[in-house]
Design a protein around this motif. Structure first.
Motif, PDB file in Angstrom:
ATOM      1  N   UNK A 110      35.891  24.025  22.258  1.00 20.73           N
ATOM      2  CA  UNK A 110      35.358  22.690  22.475  1.00 20.73           C
ATOM      3  C   UNK A 110      34.485  22.721  23.736  1.00 20.73           C
ATOM      4  N   UNK A 111      33.281  22.161  23.632  1.00 20.17           N
ATOM      5  CA  UNK A 111      32.408  22.188  24.798  1.00 20.17           C
ATOM      6  C   UNK A 111      32.796  21.128  25.825  1.00 20.17           C
ATOM      7  N   UNK A 112      32.208  21.220  26.980  1.00 16.54           N
ATOM      8  CA  UNK A 112      32.563  20.334  28.098  1.00 16.54           C
ATOM      9  C   UNK A 112      32.295  18.862  27.784  1.00 16.54           C
ATOM     10  N   UNK A 113      31.213  18.550  27.088  1.00 14.60           N
ATOM     11  CA  UNK A 113      30.915  17.157  26.736  1.00 14.60           C
ATOM     12  C   UNK A 113      32.030  16.560  25.879  1.00 14.60           C
ATOM     13  N   UNK A 114      32.471  17.323  24.884  1.00 10.84           N
ATOM     14  CA  UNK A 114      33.546  16.823  24.022  1.00 10.84           C
ATOM     15  C   UNK A 114      34.863  16.700  24.773  1.00 10.84           C
ATOM     16  N   UNK A 115      35.109  17.585  25.723  1.00 12.63           N
ATOM     17  CA  UNK A 115      36.318  17.482  26.554  1.00 12.63           C
ATOM     18  C   UNK A 115      36.305  16.188  27.357  1.00 12.63           C
ATOM     19  N   UNK A 116      35.156  15.851  27.899  1.00 13.29           N
ATOM     20  CA  UNK A 116      35.033  14.611  28.676  1.00 13.29           C
ATOM     21  C   UNK A 116      35.251  13.392  27.790  1.00 13.29           C
ATOM     22  N   UNK A 117      34.705  13.433  26.586  1.00 13.81           N
ATOM     23  CA  UNK A 117      34.892  12.326  25.647  1.00 13.81           C
ATOM     24  C   UNK A 117      36.361  12.209  25.254  1.00 13.81           C
ATOM     25  N   UNK A 118      36.993  13.344  24.959  1.00 17.92           N
ATOM     26  CA  UNK A 118      38.424  13.335  24.607  1.00 17.92           C
ATOM     27  C   UNK A 118      39.266  12.729  25.732  1.00 17.92           C
ATOM     28  N   UNK A 119      38.927  13.033  26.971  1.00 16.07           N
ATOM     29  CA  UNK A 119      39.675  12.495  28.107  1.00 16.07           C
ATOM     30  C   UNK A 119      39.576  10.970  28.147  1.00 16.07           C
ATOM     31  N   UNK A 120      38.387  10.437  27.902  1.00 12.42           N
ATOM     32  CA  UNK A 120      38.215   8.974  27.875  1.00 12.42           C
ATOM     33  C   UNK A 120      38.985   8.380  26.697  1.00 12.42           C
ATOM     34  N   UNK A 121      38.910   9.022  25.544  1.00 10.03           N
ATOM     35  CA  UNK A 121      39.665   8.541  24.389  1.00 10.03           C
ATOM     36  C   UNK A 121      41.162   8.522  24.697  1.00 10.03           C
ATOM     37  N   UNK A 122      41.669   9.591  25.299  1.00  6.42           N
ATOM     38  CA  UNK A 122      43.097   9.668  25.626  1.00  6.42           C
ATOM     39  C   UNK A 122      43.521   8.562  26.589  1.00  6.42           C
TER      40      UNK A 122
ATOM     41  N   UNK B 131      39.666  10.547  15.780  1.00  7.46           N
ATOM     42  CA  UNK B 131      39.296  11.961  15.842  1.00  7.46           C
ATOM     43  C   UNK B 131      37.772  12.048  15.930  1.00  7.46           C
ATOM     44  N   UNK B 132      37.288  12.910  16.798  1.00  4.53           N
ATOM     45  CA  UNK B 132      35.849  13.117  16.911  1.00  4.53           C
ATOM     46  C   UNK B 132      35.374  13.955  15.727  1.00  4.53           C
ATOM     47  N   UNK B 133      34.331  13.486  15.081  1.00  8.14           N
ATOM     48  CA  UNK B 133      33.707  14.241  14.005  1.00  8.14           C
ATOM     49  C   UNK B 133      32.573  15.091  14.576  1.00  8.14           C
ATOM     50  N   UNK B 134      31.664  14.439  15.315  1.00  9.23           N
ATOM     51  CA  UNK B 134      30.564  15.167  15.957  1.00  9.23           C
ATOM     52  C   UNK B 134      29.850  14.249  16.947  1.00  9.23           C
ATOM     53  N   UNK B 135      29.094  14.856  17.831  1.00 10.43           N
ATOM     54  CA  UNK B 135      28.227  14.151  18.777  1.00 10.43           C
ATOM     55  C   UNK B 135      26.819  14.654  18.541  1.00 10.43           C
ATOM     56  N   UNK B 136      25.915  13.732  18.222  1.00 11.37           N
ATOM     57  CA  UNK B 136      24.537  14.145  17.946  1.00 11.37           C
ATOM     58  C   UNK B 136      23.569  13.097  18.477  1.00 11.37           C
ATOM     59  N   UNK B 137      22.698  13.520  19.372  1.00  7.66           N
ATOM     60  CA  UNK B 137      21.645  12.654  19.918  1.00  7.66           C
ATOM     61  C   UNK B 137      22.191  11.344  20.482  1.00  7.66           C
ATOM     62  N   UNK B 138      23.295  11.428  21.201  1.00  8.04           N
ATOM     63  CA  UNK B 138      23.868  10.249  21.839  1.00  8.04           C
ATOM     64  C   UNK B 138      24.729   9.386  20.941  1.00  8.04           C
ATOM     65  N   UNK B 139      24.862   9.781  19.688  1.00  2.00           N
ATOM     66  CA  UNK B 139      25.714   9.046  18.756  1.00  2.00           C
ATOM     67  C   UNK B 139      26.988   9.857  18.538  1.00  2.00           C
ATOM     68  N   UNK B 140      28.118   9.229  18.844  1.00  2.00           N
ATOM     69  CA  UNK B 140      29.410   9.868  18.619  1.00  2.00           C
ATOM     70  C   UNK B 140      29.949   9.389  17.281  1.00  2.00           C
TER      71      UNK B 140
ATOM     72  N   UNK C 298      32.053   4.560  30.312  1.00  2.76           N
ATOM     73  CA  UNK C 298      32.531   5.731  31.050  1.00  2.76           C
ATOM     74  C   UNK C 298      31.540   6.891  31.058  1.00  2.76           C
ATOM     75  N   UNK C 299      30.806   7.068  29.948  1.00  2.00           N
ATOM     76  CA  UNK C 299      29.927   8.234  29.796  1.00  2.00           C
ATOM     77  C   UNK C 299      28.559   7.843  29.241  1.00  2.00           C
ATOM     78  N   UNK C 300      27.825   6.983  29.937  1.00  4.08           N
ATOM     79  CA  UNK C 300      26.540   6.523  29.394  1.00  4.08           C
ATOM     80  C   UNK C 300      25.515   7.638  29.203  1.00  4.08           C
ATOM     81  N   UNK C 301      25.677   8.718  29.942  1.00  4.34           N
ATOM     82  CA  UNK C 301      24.747   9.837  29.800  1.00  4.34           C
ATOM     83  C   UNK C 301      25.003  10.650  28.531  1.00  4.34           C
ATOM     84  N   UNK C 302      26.184  10.483  27.924  1.00  3.53           N
ATOM     85  CA  UNK C 302      26.538  11.225  26.709  1.00  3.53           C
ATOM     86  C   UNK C 302      26.538  10.361  25.455  1.00  3.53           C
TER      87      UNK C 302
END
Length: 97
Positions: free
Chosen positions: A1-13, A28-37, A66-70
Protein backbone atom coordinates in the motif's frame (compact mmCIF):
# COMPACT_ATOMS: atom_id res chain seq x y z
CA UNK A 1 0.00 0.00 0.00
CA UNK A 2 1.44 3.37 -0.94
CA UNK A 3 1.82 6.29 1.44
CA UNK A 4 -1.22 8.19 0.09
CA UNK A 5 -3.50 5.23 0.75
CA UNK A 6 -1.99 4.78 4.23
CA UNK A 7 -2.85 8.38 5.04
CA UNK A 8 -6.40 7.91 3.76
CA UNK A 9 -6.79 4.69 5.77
CA UNK A 10 -5.67 6.53 8.91
CA UNK A 11 -8.37 9.19 8.42
CA UNK A 12 -10.97 6.50 7.73
CA UNK A 13 -9.95 4.64 10.90
CA UNK A 14 -10.09 7.74 13.05
CA UNK A 15 -12.99 9.73 11.64
CA UNK A 16 -15.22 7.55 9.46
CA UNK A 17 -15.19 3.88 10.46
CA UNK A 18 -16.43 4.41 14.03
CA UNK A 19 -19.64 6.02 12.72
CA UNK A 20 -20.16 3.35 10.07
CA UNK A 21 -19.47 0.52 12.50
CA UNK A 22 -22.02 1.95 14.91
CA UNK A 23 -24.59 1.17 12.20
CA UNK A 24 -23.18 -2.25 11.27
CA UNK A 25 -21.26 -0.94 8.27
CA UNK A 26 -17.71 -0.82 7.00
CA UNK A 27 -15.79 0.92 4.23
CA UNK A 28 -13.08 -0.31 1.89
CA UNK A 29 -10.94 1.69 -0.53
CA UNK A 30 -11.34 0.56 -4.12
CA UNK A 31 -8.94 3.03 -5.75
CA UNK A 32 -7.73 6.63 -5.81
CA UNK A 33 -7.57 8.27 -9.21
CA UNK A 34 -7.14 11.95 -10.08
CA UNK A 35 -8.34 13.15 -6.69
CA UNK A 36 -11.39 10.90 -6.66
CA UNK A 37 -11.45 8.23 -3.97
CA UNK A 38 -13.60 5.26 -4.96
CA UNK A 39 -14.90 3.32 -1.96
CA UNK A 40 -17.09 0.31 -1.29
CA UNK A 41 -19.57 0.46 1.55
CA UNK A 42 -19.87 -2.95 3.19
CA UNK A 43 -21.99 -4.65 5.84
CA UNK A 44 -25.28 -2.91 6.63
CA UNK A 45 -24.14 0.07 4.52
CA UNK A 46 -23.87 -2.00 1.31
CA UNK A 47 -26.82 -1.27 -0.92
CA UNK A 48 -28.34 1.10 1.63
CA UNK A 49 -30.50 3.81 0.04
CA UNK A 50 -28.57 6.36 2.09
CA UNK A 51 -25.18 5.22 0.79
CA UNK A 52 -24.67 8.23 -1.50
CA UNK A 53 -25.69 10.62 1.25
CA UNK A 54 -23.36 8.85 3.69
CA UNK A 55 -20.58 9.16 1.15
CA UNK A 56 -21.08 12.89 0.74
CA UNK A 57 -21.78 13.87 4.31
CA UNK A 58 -19.48 11.65 6.30
CA UNK A 59 -16.75 10.17 4.14
CA UNK A 60 -16.18 12.96 1.66
CA UNK A 61 -16.40 15.76 4.21
CA UNK A 62 -13.89 14.14 6.54
CA UNK A 63 -11.40 13.17 3.85
CA UNK A 64 -11.51 16.47 1.98
CA UNK A 65 -11.06 18.35 5.24
CA UNK A 66 -8.17 16.17 6.39
CA UNK A 67 -6.43 15.54 3.04
CA UNK A 68 -7.45 18.20 0.51
CA UNK A 69 -4.26 17.64 -1.45
CA UNK A 70 -5.23 13.98 -2.06
CA UNK A 71 -9.02 13.77 -2.08
CA UNK A 72 -11.34 16.16 -3.87
CA UNK A 73 -14.33 13.85 -4.10
CA UNK A 74 -15.53 10.43 -2.94
CA UNK A 75 -17.53 8.08 -5.14
CA UNK A 76 -19.27 4.94 -3.92
CA UNK A 77 -18.71 1.82 -6.01
CA UNK A 78 -21.96 -0.11 -5.76
CA UNK A 79 -21.43 -3.76 -4.99
CA UNK A 80 -23.60 -6.72 -4.14
CA UNK A 81 -22.49 -8.92 -1.27
CA UNK A 82 -21.87 -12.64 -1.77
CA UNK A 83 -24.67 -13.29 0.73
CA UNK A 84 -27.15 -11.27 -1.32
CA UNK A 85 -26.08 -13.05 -4.54
CA UNK A 86 -26.68 -16.41 -2.86
CA UNK A 87 -30.14 -15.34 -1.67
CA UNK A 88 -31.03 -14.18 -5.18
CA UNK A 89 -29.85 -17.45 -6.74
CA UNK A 90 -31.83 -19.45 -4.18
CA UNK A 91 -35.00 -17.48 -4.97
CA UNK A 92 -34.52 -17.99 -8.69
CA UNK A 93 -33.97 -21.73 -8.26
CA UNK A 94 -36.96 -22.14 -5.95
CA UNK A 95 -39.28 -20.30 -8.32
CA UNK A 96 -37.73 -21.73 -11.48
CA UNK A 97 -37.05 -18.31 -12.92
Amino acid sequence: MNEDLRRIEAVLDERVRPALRAHGGEIEIDRLKDGVLYVKLLGQCAGCPSADLTSETVVEAELVKALPELVRRVAVVQTVSDELWEQAKKLLREHHL
